[in-house]
Design a protein around this motif. Sequence first.
Motif, PDB file in Angstrom:
ATOM      1  N   HIS A 170      30.727 -20.280  16.798  1.00  0.00           N
ATOM      2  CA  HIS A 170      32.151 -20.264  17.138  1.00  0.00           C
ATOM      3  C   HIS A 170      32.684 -18.836  17.153  1.00  0.00           C
ATOM      4  N   ILE A 176      35.090 -22.741  24.359  1.00  0.00           N
ATOM      5  CA  ILE A 176      35.358 -23.662  23.259  1.00  0.00           C
ATOM      6  C   ILE A 176      36.420 -24.645  23.748  1.00  0.00           C
ATOM      7  N   THR A 217      31.241 -26.357  22.187  1.00  0.00           N
ATOM      8  CA  THR A 217      31.950 -26.641  20.947  1.00  0.00           C
ATOM      9  C   THR A 217      33.204 -27.441  21.264  1.00  0.00           C
TER      10      THR A 217
END
Length: 435
Positions: free
Chosen positions: A16, A115, A142
């Motif tokens: 991340h 993301i 993600t």
Amino acid sequence: MSFRRGLKLAGFARRHLGRMVRGRREVMDHLSAPGPANLPLPTFVQLRITNLCNLRCKMCGQWGDTGIYRTGAEAAASDGEKERNRIRELIGLNRQMALSDYVRLLDELAPSRPIISLFGGEPLLYPDILPLVREVKKRGLTCSIITNGWRLEEMAKELVNTGVDSIMVSIDGTPEVHDRIRGQAGSFARAAAGVRALARVRDELGSASPMLLAILPITELNLEDVAPALEELRKLPLDTVNIGLRWFVSKETGAEYEKVMAETFGVSGSSWKGFEFDGAEFAVTKGRQLTELVKLLKGLRRRRFLDSARGRPWTSFVPDVPAESVPDYFADASKTFGHELCPVAWYFAQVEPDGQVCFCGDFPDYFIGNVRETPFREIWTGERARRFREKLAKEPLPICSRCCGNWVYGAWTRPPVSEPVVAAAPAALPSFQNR
């Protein structure tokens, strides 16, 4: 937390944060030498998959007491016929993207590895939420969900099985305080039961995910109840508790914003009214309570490493304002505490339920295209997007100083015009609040 799960979560954090760092570097390279060839695709893409919500949180910019989806005379949290008609207009099938629309969009986005955040309204009310999460994870992206927690318990096993990386649940206080603010009896109990169910299923399946976060926004509605709220949250199997401060816009700032949006972009800038709040008056009338809050926040910062070592949730802060500066955060909205450049026009995109794309998630007044009609890359690099970036590169919009888009990705410092942009270190994990 088991050692094995800790290692898996550390891997998630590295991926991340690694994507955030790469995105920052790409944005900085572009801003240092702007050109179409080095314009990066967004690091974060937020899909607001529905405007529908089953709660009426008083401070919410959408359905709250001043929310932009209210119908004027019925602003006092009523679900009468006029409001039902308004909801039909806002979230009717013709205004809500189908799963097939999202599949096509994800295929376009996947090569740049953004993301993905699923948001609303209340995203768990979107009928294809589970297949959508699976489509996101199928592409190795993600995925996070921001929710009020009402449906978590009934969906716990299915959610864990999708592989969703993190679930963020909004909590305002103790059960009594939370239910009063959320406008629905039993809403705290439902959210807490959902968190426990997710943790139980996750452990039964031997899964590290989802990471479970609570978002605790500090507002005028719970200012004196923050400490008891934290004690309640520590009873839950959470990984992180994010403490936030209210996003807000004063009438004067809102009027200035409307003028800028009309003169610069030819659009109405009315969405700020959902966040109307006089922070300066609040700082004066609640001075004693804010002084006590400063003491509490200082203690939390000092203890958070020890608390984490003892198995308590990690405490994060977004906006990450020094504790002693919290009264100034409310009293003087011109202070940005190092957040001098809003990065959203290069770093973030939000897709509305009907496919419209905007940069400002909480203030969707200016749209740059529609993914139902135009490929995302073409929208992202188009003329309308360029005009917005040109404005933000020179100066912020009036509402930027207290908008989450200018805070959740760390401080981005605005340099002199002749120098390249320099960004501070990114925040650990992006979070949103006031939901």
